[in-house]
Design an enzyme around this catalytic site. Structure first.
Site, PDB file in Angstrom:
ATOM      1  N   THR A  73     -18.935 -15.564  52.705  1.00 33.76           N
ATOM      2  CA  THR A  73     -19.414 -16.871  52.240  1.00 33.76           C
ATOM      3  C   THR A  73     -20.931 -16.886  52.056  1.00 33.76           C
ATOM      4  O   THR A  73     -21.446 -17.329  51.024  1.00 33.76           O
ATOM      5  CB  THR A  73     -19.043 -17.959  53.284  1.00 33.76           C
ATOM      6  OG1 THR A  73     -17.721 -17.714  53.754  1.00 33.76           O
ATOM      7  CG2 THR A  73     -19.155 -19.344  52.708  1.00 33.76           C
ATOM      8  N   HIS A 133     -14.157 -24.170  52.562  1.00 38.71           N
ATOM      9  CA  HIS A 133     -13.091 -23.298  53.074  1.00 38.71           C
ATOM     10  C   HIS A 133     -11.708 -23.916  52.809  1.00 38.71           C
ATOM     11  O   HIS A 133     -10.688 -23.363  53.214  1.00 38.71           O
ATOM     12  CB  HIS A 133     -13.225 -23.100  54.586  1.00 38.71           C
ATOM     13  CG  HIS A 133     -14.456 -22.350  55.010  1.00 38.71           C
ATOM     14  ND1 HIS A 133     -14.909 -21.233  54.351  1.00 38.71           N
ATOM     15  CD2 HIS A 133     -15.311 -22.531  56.047  1.00 38.71           C
ATOM     16  CE1 HIS A 133     -15.999 -20.775  54.966  1.00 38.71           C
ATOM     17  NE2 HIS A 133     -16.265 -21.545  55.992  1.00 38.71           N
ATOM     18  N   SER A 163     -14.834  -9.641  62.094  1.00 39.78           N
ATOM     19  CA  SER A 163     -16.018 -10.463  61.887  1.00 39.78           C
ATOM     20  C   SER A 163     -15.886 -11.798  62.638  1.00 39.78           C
ATOM     21  O   SER A 163     -16.811 -12.263  63.299  1.00 39.78           O
ATOM     22  CB  SER A 163     -16.217 -10.697  60.392  1.00 39.78           C
ATOM     23  OG  SER A 163     -17.452 -11.320  60.143  1.00 39.78           O
TER      24      SER A 163
HETATM   25  P1  A3P Z   1     -19.519  -8.639  59.440  1.00 43.29           P
HETATM   26  O1  A3P Z   1     -19.288  -9.495  60.634  1.00 43.29           O
HETATM   27  O2  A3P Z   1     -18.390  -7.713  59.154  1.00 43.29           O
HETATM   28  O3  A3P Z   1     -20.829  -7.918  59.481  1.00 43.29           O
HETATM   29  P2  A3P Z   1     -19.288 -15.395  56.204  1.00 43.29           P
HETATM   30  O4  A3P Z   1     -20.579 -15.437  55.448  1.00 43.29           O
HETATM   31  O5  A3P Z   1     -18.107 -15.780  55.384  1.00 43.29           O
HETATM   32  O6  A3P Z   1     -19.395 -16.088  57.497  1.00 43.29           O
HETATM   33  O7  A3P Z   1     -19.028 -13.835  56.503  1.00 43.29           O
HETATM   34  C1  A3P Z   1     -19.876 -13.129  57.355  1.00 43.29           C
HETATM   35  C2  A3P Z   1     -19.754 -11.654  57.043  1.00 43.29           C
HETATM   36  O8  A3P Z   1     -20.479 -11.345  55.834  1.00 43.29           O
HETATM   37  C3  A3P Z   1     -20.382 -10.792  58.124  1.00 43.29           C
HETATM   38  O9  A3P Z   1     -19.609  -9.600  58.160  1.00 43.29           O
HETATM   39  C4  A3P Z   1     -21.780 -10.576  57.580  1.00 43.29           C
HETATM   40  O10 A3P Z   1     -22.446  -9.460  58.131  1.00 43.29           O
HETATM   41  C5  A3P Z   1     -21.495 -10.382  56.106  1.00 43.29           C
HETATM   42  N1  A3P Z   1     -22.676 -10.667  55.266  1.00 43.29           N
HETATM   43  C6  A3P Z   1     -23.574 -11.662  55.404  1.00 43.29           C
HETATM   44  N2  A3P Z   1     -24.511 -11.598  54.466  1.00 43.29           N
HETATM   45  C7  A3P Z   1     -24.216 -10.535  53.684  1.00 43.29           C
HETATM   46  C8  A3P Z   1     -24.849  -9.954  52.531  1.00 43.29           C
HETATM   47  N3  A3P Z   1     -25.958 -10.450  52.025  1.00 43.29           N
HETATM   48  N4  A3P Z   1     -24.243  -8.866  51.989  1.00 43.29           N
HETATM   49  C9  A3P Z   1     -23.113  -8.351  52.495  1.00 43.29           C
HETATM   50  N5  A3P Z   1     -22.482  -8.846  53.597  1.00 43.29           N
HETATM   51  C10 A3P Z   1     -23.025  -9.937  54.187  1.00 43.29           C
END
Ligand code: A3P
Length: 319
Positions: A73, A133, A163
């Site tokens: 997200t 969501h 995650s």
């Molecule tokens: P991990 O916990 O596997 O590292 P959301 O944004 O839906 O809450 O998801 C969080 C997940 O996206 C985390 O995964 C986080 O590290 C990853 N994430 C956040 N920013 C990101 C970016 N700029 N590029 C790639 N992944 C990213």
């Protein structure tokens, strides 16, 4: 304001407390509504969703980003904000919001239209950018009917689970209950997560995206990771903000990829809280594809693979 909010929510309480409920994520009571589980009593609650369904007015120019929590997200918010606003902000750290603040502040959740104060720029600027969501069929009718564009991003369910595990245990708000990976696996595989089951959420958006490809773009975190620059171009075209040849020649695409990279955003967000009990850095952990094997057993992995295979049978969804 709070009094009005609780009056509004009381209206729905009578309804949903009679829905099927079970204990799920964080030991919370989750309520089943139209095929999905919802928690109660926070911004991401069944009350909020019902209030949105009754009152939210979409504009045809709006852009919505839909995900399940932990599917990327934060990243897709940053990318879409950067694409749409690329001529509004310079790429310097005194003016570009992505270099100053959390992407969640740049693209707010739709849910805060009801429970919080939407930043004024959201309503002042076109297009309005929102994320959510909420499952497809539960979106407010005015979004479905408005013809606006929606981007859906999903991620390998095993990485999503892992995650969730690390994120949940980093929370420090009133919902915080330490969970083991076994406990979380148990509820996750039964779909007992806010906005779960995971598989049904993905399937609904996948279906409408294949029926209406110009309105709904279906992306996976893994594809985005593999080939970010080309996906960013595709995203820009879909949103009606294609890169010109001149922009491409000047390296504008790569600039946006770098601005929104995990490394860059993690650095910008290393301090402070997104809101009370939710540190900015909790949204940036590893950002890896396939990192699940550090936390899941072979047996857990097998069970999730089997569920995924059965649920996604015949669909071209791969991670
Ligand atoms: P991990 O916990 O596997 O590292 P959301 O944004 O839906 O809450 O998801 C969080 C997940 O996206 C985390 O995964 C986080 O590290 C990853 N994430 C956040 N920013 C990101 C970016 N700029 N590029 C790639 N992944 C990213």
């Amino acid at each position: 304001e709070n009094a009005n909010l609780s009056l509004l929510f009381d209206r729905y309480k009578d309804k949903f407390t009679r829905f099927p409920n079970e204990k799920g994520w964080m030991g919370q009571n989750l309520y089943m509504y139209q095929g999905f589980w919802y928690s109660s009593e926070n911004a991401f609650s069944i009350e909020t969703m019902m209030a949105l369904q009754d009152t939210f007015q979409a504009h045809s120019t709006d852009i919505y980003l839909a995900t399940q929590p932990k599917s990327g997200t934060t990243w897709i918010k940053a990318l879409v904000f950067a694409i749409v606003n690329r001529n509004r902000y310079k790429n310097d750290s005194s003016t570009n919001p992505l270099l100053i603040t959390n992407p969640h502040k740049c693209v707010p959740f739709l849910e805060i239209e009801i429970v919080g104060k939407t930043p004024t720029y959201v309503h002042a600027n076109t297009p309005r950018l929102f994320s959510t969501h909420i499952p497809y069929t539960a979106l407010p009718q005015s979004i479905l009917g408005s013809g606006c564009r929606l981007v859906y991003m999903c991620r390998n369910p095993k990485d999503v689970l892992v995650s969730w595990f690390h994120f949940s245990n980093k929370l420090n708000d009133k919902y915080h209950v330490q969970m083991t990976i076994d406990e979380l696996f148990e509820v996750y595989s039964k779909g007992l997560m806010p906005y779960g089951p995971y598989w049904d959420h993905v399937k609904e958006y996948h279906k409408v995206s294949s029926e209406h490809p110009t309105r709904i773009l279906f992306l996976t975190y893994e594809d985005m990771r593999k080939d970010t620059a080309n996906k960013v171009k595709r995203l820009a075209e879909f949103l009606g903000y294609p890169f010109t040849e001149e922009e491409e020649a000047k390296g504008k695409v790569e600039e946006i990829v770098k601005l929104c990279s995990f490394e860059n955003l993690k650095e910008v967000n290393k301090h402070g809280d997104f809101r009370k009990g939710v540190p900015n850095n909790s949204f940036f952990r590893e950002g890896k594809v396939g990192g699940w094997n550090n936390d899941l057993t072979t047996e857990m992995s097998q069970i999730l693979d089997d569920i995924t295979k059965a649920k996604f049978h015949g669909l071209d969804i791969s991670f």
